[in-house]
Design a protein around this motif. Sequence first.
Motif, PDB file in Angstrom:
ATOM      1  N   ILE A 275       0.817  -1.214   0.000  1.00  0.00           N
ATOM      2  CA  ILE A 275       0.000   0.000   0.000  1.00  0.00           C
ATOM      3  C   ILE A 275       0.849   1.260   0.000  1.00  0.00           C
ATOM      4  N   CYS A 276       1.969   1.256   0.724  1.00  0.00           N
ATOM      5  CA  CYS A 276       2.785   2.470   0.767  1.00  0.00           C
ATOM      6  C   CYS A 276       3.365   2.827  -0.598  1.00  0.00           C
ATOM      7  N   GLU A 277       3.414   1.865  -1.511  1.00  0.00           N
ATOM      8  CA  GLU A 277       3.971   2.128  -2.834  1.00  0.00           C
ATOM      9  C   GLU A 277       2.953   2.714  -3.804  1.00  0.00           C
ATOM     10  N   ILE A 278       1.673   2.637  -3.477  1.00  0.00           N
ATOM     11  CA  ILE A 278       0.669   3.032  -4.464  1.00  0.00           C
ATOM     12  C   ILE A 278      -0.317   4.062  -3.919  1.00  0.00           C
ATOM     13  N   THR A 279       0.051   4.747  -2.827  1.00  0.00           N
ATOM     14  CA  THR A 279      -0.857   5.756  -2.287  1.00  0.00           C
ATOM     15  C   THR A 279      -0.972   6.960  -3.211  1.00  0.00           C
ATOM     16  N   GLU A 284      -0.735   5.239 -14.864  1.00  0.00           N
ATOM     17  CA  GLU A 284      -1.729   4.189 -15.086  1.00  0.00           C
ATOM     18  C   GLU A 284      -1.068   2.817 -14.979  1.00  0.00           C
ATOM     19  N   MET A 285      -1.712   1.904 -14.266  1.00  0.00           N
ATOM     20  CA  MET A 285      -1.166   0.555 -14.142  1.00  0.00           C
ATOM     21  C   MET A 285      -2.188  -0.352 -13.466  1.00  0.00           C
ATOM     22  N   ASP A 414      -6.757  -1.528 -10.329  1.00  0.00           N
ATOM     23  CA  ASP A 414      -6.530  -0.723 -11.535  1.00  0.00           C
ATOM     24  C   ASP A 414      -6.376   0.742 -11.172  1.00  0.00           C
ATOM     25  N   ILE A 415      -5.217   1.327 -11.542  1.00  0.00           N
ATOM     26  CA  ILE A 415      -5.034   2.782 -11.508  1.00  0.00           C
ATOM     27  C   ILE A 415      -5.278   3.281 -12.920  1.00  0.00           C
ATOM     28  N   THR A 416      -6.330   4.045 -13.111  1.00  0.00           N
ATOM     29  CA  THR A 416      -6.741   4.466 -14.439  1.00  0.00           C
ATOM     30  C   THR A 416      -6.245   5.876 -14.760  1.00  0.00           C
ATOM     31  N   TYR A 427      -8.937   3.439  -5.816  1.00  0.00           N
ATOM     32  CA  TYR A 427      -8.760   2.635  -7.020  1.00  0.00           C
ATOM     33  C   TYR A 427      -9.854   1.570  -7.152  1.00  0.00           C
ATOM     34  N   THR A 428      -9.975   1.050  -8.366  1.00  0.00           N
ATOM     35  CA  THR A 428     -11.005   0.060  -8.683  1.00  0.00           C
ATOM     36  C   THR A 428     -10.461  -1.355  -8.550  1.00  0.00           C
TER      37      THR A 428
END
Length: 541
Positions: A275-279, A284-285, A414-416, A427-428
């Motif tokens: 989680i700390c890497e994608i806050t 997009e990824m 998904d990060i859009t 995120y979705t």
Amino acid sequence: MEIGNKVYLNNIDQIDEKSHIKVRVLKIWNFVRNNKVCSIEMIIMDEEGTQYQARVFNQNFSRFRHLLKEDKSYIVIKPNMAVVTKSYTGHKQTLTLDWKSILKKCDDFSGPVNGFMFVDFNSIIEQTCPKDTFFDVIGHIVSFRPLETSNPVPSKHYIKVTLSNLDSVHLKVTIFGSQAYQISEYLKNNPTVNFVVIVMQFLKLNIWNGLGEAKSHFEVTKLFINSDIYEINEFKNKLKCHDNFGITEKSITTLQSYSSSYTDDFKGNFPLKTICEITEPIKEMKFLLVASIVNIRQNLPWYYEACKKCGKKIIPVPKINHLYTNPEGISETMVVECTNAQCKKSEFQYIIPINVQDCTGTIGLTLFDREARRLLNISAYELKKIHDAAGDSDALFPMQLNVLKNRKFGFVVDITEYNVNNYNNIYTVLRVTEDMSIVCELESKIELMSNQSVSLNQVALESDDVVQPVQKDVISQTDESFTPSTVDKSTATSPCKISGDLKRNLQEIYDVDSGYDLSSTKAKRKSTAEETPLLISKIEK
């Protein structure tokens, strides 16, 4: 004892203490709450074929439990009647056997044997069949997916089959629990059988991607597989008369299991993150995440109205009304329309705002209809009916959603482009699994990545007070691989910079968790305190 006049279930209000009813028990099961059997539930049928619910409460078990058997006929004298809140047969009352009721075996029941009430496949697909009561189907299996057993609860194990009727209309049916194992075993043990005709009794409507399907209902559903009964034998005879079926060459197609396709999504196709890497939604990824659902955010929508045909959210639009009695008079009302002009029907779909947590932090995700319905085993439409019947506010989520909490899952997230452009870190969820073999494998990878990261970033110290200069080329970690990159010394080595970034990220996480302003449907606004744009979840397409 003298038995009075016979009364039928359609005229149940006319029964008195001298009259009687002849019934056949089509299905019998126990209603259990808190591991205690509260009542014996039945679906009964009279000689006219009318079906009714019947019940024996636990205080009368000793009088009737040993007498009542499925597929047996009885004479009922002095039954009682009670209101039923959830009717499976369309009647508002249920017949109850109490302390004064008398039950005798009946040897001359002249009504139907099974009482099947078949509905046309098209009426199910188009959702014109009964929506709140049971119905029956008959067809032969043209394809199936292997038994799905990833859920730890056996009653939620299921198998999906596709049935074809005599007009070659295909219907998807989902079968749960013991019936799923029953049909799976039959298909496994009879691989040379060219066609399998089944009758499923007491099914319910299920809506998936705008199309109607059928599904079994706990242990109530009855399953007949190539049984020697009139209805199946008649279906087989008619089937053989249709040359276009090619019966002698026909086979059943085995489709890839859903668990297999899900497993593929969790194996190597996407980078594994914490989680700390994608806050921060930097690019997009799609990525993998292992986390536990810690809570469901209150005061946010947990469902939305979507188009049945295409799944898109429908929007309210003004409609001008000209009064018939006064052509000059004009009024305006709001109606809902799909953004796709060709679509007209709508349905409720899930949009559940969840908070998930791992050892590095907490973040908000949005669980949409496909995955939510698979986990909850109930549609948003059905759950909303229960929620409304209880008189609960739409601002509060239904208590049934609490079953998601404190469970660890593997997620494909998904990060859009929308997330990146709007700096939205809600995120979705694309896929979710609770398969422990997958979850444990992902956790092992995270632990290995953590150990590698520590070893690669260790710096040799000559003393506790003196830090050696760090080389200009430092190691940066991207996804699951490590690549050398040249960065500016002040950016790479400044403790203040690292501390500042960490503090900012944590602040953003807590802002997400603490406010009403995280609605996934409200327009973006700015915080009055920091003028920071708030975050909006994108509606599922």
